[in-house]
Write an enzyme that holds these catalytic residues in place. Structure first.
Site, PDB file in Angstrom:
ATOM      1  N   HIS A  15      -0.440  54.344  -7.712  1.00  0.00           N
ATOM      2  CA  HIS A  15      -1.135  55.327  -8.547  1.00  0.00           C
ATOM      3  C   HIS A  15      -1.108  54.903 -10.021  1.00  0.00           C
ATOM      4  O   HIS A  15      -2.134  54.931 -10.707  1.00  0.00           O
ATOM      5  CB  HIS A  15      -0.486  56.709  -8.350  1.00  0.00           C
ATOM      6  CG  HIS A  15      -1.052  57.792  -9.209  1.00  0.00           C
ATOM      7  ND1 HIS A  15      -1.785  58.842  -8.697  1.00  0.00           N
ATOM      8  CD2 HIS A  15      -0.981  58.003 -10.543  1.00  0.00           C
ATOM      9  CE1 HIS A  15      -2.156  59.638  -9.704  1.00  0.00           C
ATOM     10  NE2 HIS A  15      -1.674  59.149 -10.828  1.00  0.00           N
ATOM     11  N   GLU A  16       0.071  54.486 -10.500  1.00  0.00           N
ATOM     12  CA  GLU A  16       0.197  54.082 -11.906  1.00  0.00           C
ATOM     13  C   GLU A  16      -0.544  52.772 -12.177  1.00  0.00           C
ATOM     14  O   GLU A  16      -1.132  52.590 -13.245  1.00  0.00           O
ATOM     15  CB  GLU A  16       1.675  53.952 -12.306  1.00  0.00           C
ATOM     16  CG  GLU A  16       2.488  55.233 -12.184  1.00  0.00           C
ATOM     17  CD  GLU A  16       1.828  56.445 -12.800  1.00  0.00           C
ATOM     18  OE1 GLU A  16       1.167  56.298 -13.851  1.00  0.00           O
ATOM     19  OE2 GLU A  16       1.942  57.545 -12.238  1.00  0.00           O
ATOM     20  N   GLN A  33      -2.176  56.937 -20.530  1.00  0.00           N
ATOM     21  CA  GLN A  33      -1.975  58.391 -20.545  1.00  0.00           C
ATOM     22  C   GLN A  33      -1.340  58.883 -21.840  1.00  0.00           C
ATOM     23  O   GLN A  33      -1.288  60.089 -22.089  1.00  0.00           O
ATOM     24  CB  GLN A  33      -1.108  58.825 -19.357  1.00  0.00           C
ATOM     25  CG  GLN A  33      -1.799  58.599 -18.022  1.00  0.00           C
ATOM     26  CD  GLN A  33      -0.937  59.105 -16.881  1.00  0.00           C
ATOM     27  OE1 GLN A  33      -0.026  58.411 -16.434  1.00  0.00           O
ATOM     28  NE2 GLN A  33      -1.194  60.325 -16.435  1.00  0.00           N
ATOM     29  N   HIS A  80      -4.005  53.367 -12.940  1.00  0.00           N
ATOM     30  CA  HIS A  80      -4.222  53.826 -14.320  1.00  0.00           C
ATOM     31  C   HIS A  80      -4.467  52.658 -15.277  1.00  0.00           C
ATOM     32  O   HIS A  80      -5.328  52.739 -16.145  1.00  0.00           O
ATOM     33  CB  HIS A  80      -3.000  54.604 -14.826  1.00  0.00           C
ATOM     34  CG  HIS A  80      -3.042  56.068 -14.526  1.00  0.00           C
ATOM     35  ND1 HIS A  80      -4.041  56.898 -14.983  1.00  0.00           N
ATOM     36  CD2 HIS A  80      -2.195  56.865 -13.829  1.00  0.00           C
ATOM     37  CE1 HIS A  80      -3.794  58.137 -14.574  1.00  0.00           C
ATOM     38  NE2 HIS A  80      -2.686  58.144 -13.865  1.00  0.00           N
ATOM     39  N   GLY A  83       5.723  59.391 -12.698  1.00  0.00           N
ATOM     40  CA  GLY A  83       5.181  58.133 -13.193  1.00  0.00           C
ATOM     41  C   GLY A  83       4.317  58.418 -14.405  1.00  0.00           C
ATOM     42  O   GLY A  83       3.783  59.519 -14.543  1.00  0.00           O
ATOM     43  N   CYS A 113      -1.727  64.205 -10.865  1.00  0.00           N
ATOM     44  CA  CYS A 113      -1.672  63.348 -12.050  1.00  0.00           C
ATOM     45  C   CYS A 113      -1.481  64.220 -13.287  1.00  0.00           C
ATOM     46  O   CYS A 113      -2.137  65.256 -13.407  1.00  0.00           O
ATOM     47  CB  CYS A 113      -2.977  62.560 -12.149  1.00  0.00           C
ATOM     48  SG  CYS A 113      -3.040  61.429 -13.532  1.00  0.00           S
ATOM     49  N   LEU A 114      -0.599  63.790 -14.186  1.00  0.00           N
ATOM     50  CA  LEU A 114      -0.358  64.579 -15.405  1.00  0.00           C
ATOM     51  C   LEU A 114      -1.614  64.688 -16.267  1.00  0.00           C
ATOM     52  O   LEU A 114      -1.752  65.634 -17.037  1.00  0.00           O
ATOM     53  CB  LEU A 114       0.778  63.945 -16.226  1.00  0.00           C
ATOM     54  CG  LEU A 114       2.162  63.938 -15.561  1.00  0.00           C
ATOM     55  CD1 LEU A 114       3.156  63.183 -16.434  1.00  0.00           C
ATOM     56  CD2 LEU A 114       2.659  65.344 -15.285  1.00  0.00           C
TER      57      LEU A 114
HETATM   58 NI    NI Z   1      -1.742  59.697 -12.876  1.00  0.00          NI
END
Ligand code: NI
Length: 183
Positions: free
Chosen positions: A137-138, A50, A141, A45, A95-96
């Site tokens: 999760h996204e 991000q 963000h 995701g 998370c990236l």
């Molecule tokens: Ni994340």
């Protein structure tokens, strides 16, 4: 185009995003670039903040985590979670933007969400299991929330040093990152 991924510590990750007005940008192109950026980093995701864009949009593809997932690749524009149901379950999230940290997060297993896809078709769908988890999760963000916000105060103290290192760009990842400007 593959974008660098913004690391923990950048204010863009903490800023609630703004809705996209239809026609103000090429959402199809942006979705494609977000997928490319996500796949390049082996993510499941990716949310617009991000890649440094404070927009209410994210993409997911849960097929890397569970090959039985049908309709794995979805772009969400201006999403609204309408309902979350069921008994919270723990799952270890990562998370990236926060590489090398993984922590259990409790979330409800089933969600109903209204959104536009990259072609501006309005949808309302219910998801459960791992796909619901990725969406939650996204979705966080685009509200300026990170999964590390949910850990206990004790865990938070333990993570502090690692998070500081990440915010200084001291990460070992295979994708390009954007290091937060020094305060
Ligand atoms: Ni994340």
């Amino acid at each position: 185009m593959i974008y660098p991924i913004v690391l923990f510590g950048d204010p863009v990750l903490r800023t609630p995003t703004k809705e996209i007005v239809k026609g103000e940008l090429d959402t199809k192109k942006l979705a494609e670039e977000m997928y490319q950026t996500m796949y390049n980093a082996h993510g499941v995701g990716l949310a617009a903040p991000q890649i440094g864009m404070s927009l209410r949009m994210f993409v997911i593809d849960g097929s890397a985590m569970d090959e039985d997932i049908e309709e794995a690749k979805i772009a969400f524009i201006n999403p609204q979670i309408i309902e979350e149901e069921g008994e919270e379950w723990a799952f270890e999230e990562g998370c990236l933007s926060i590489p090398s940290i993984r922590e259990d997060v409790f979330r409800k297993p089933k969600i109903t969400i209204r959104y536009f896809d990259e072609d501006w078709n309005e949808k309302e769908e219910t998801f459960d299991g791992i796909v619901a988890r990725i969406i939650q999760h996204e979705y966080d963000h685009i509200e300026g929330v990170l999964f590390t916000d949910y850990v206990s105060p004790l865990k938070k103290r333990l993570l502090k040093g690692k998070l500081t290192q990440i915010s200084k760009g001291k990460v070992d990842v295979t994708y390009r990152v954007r290091v937060p400007a020094k305060k």
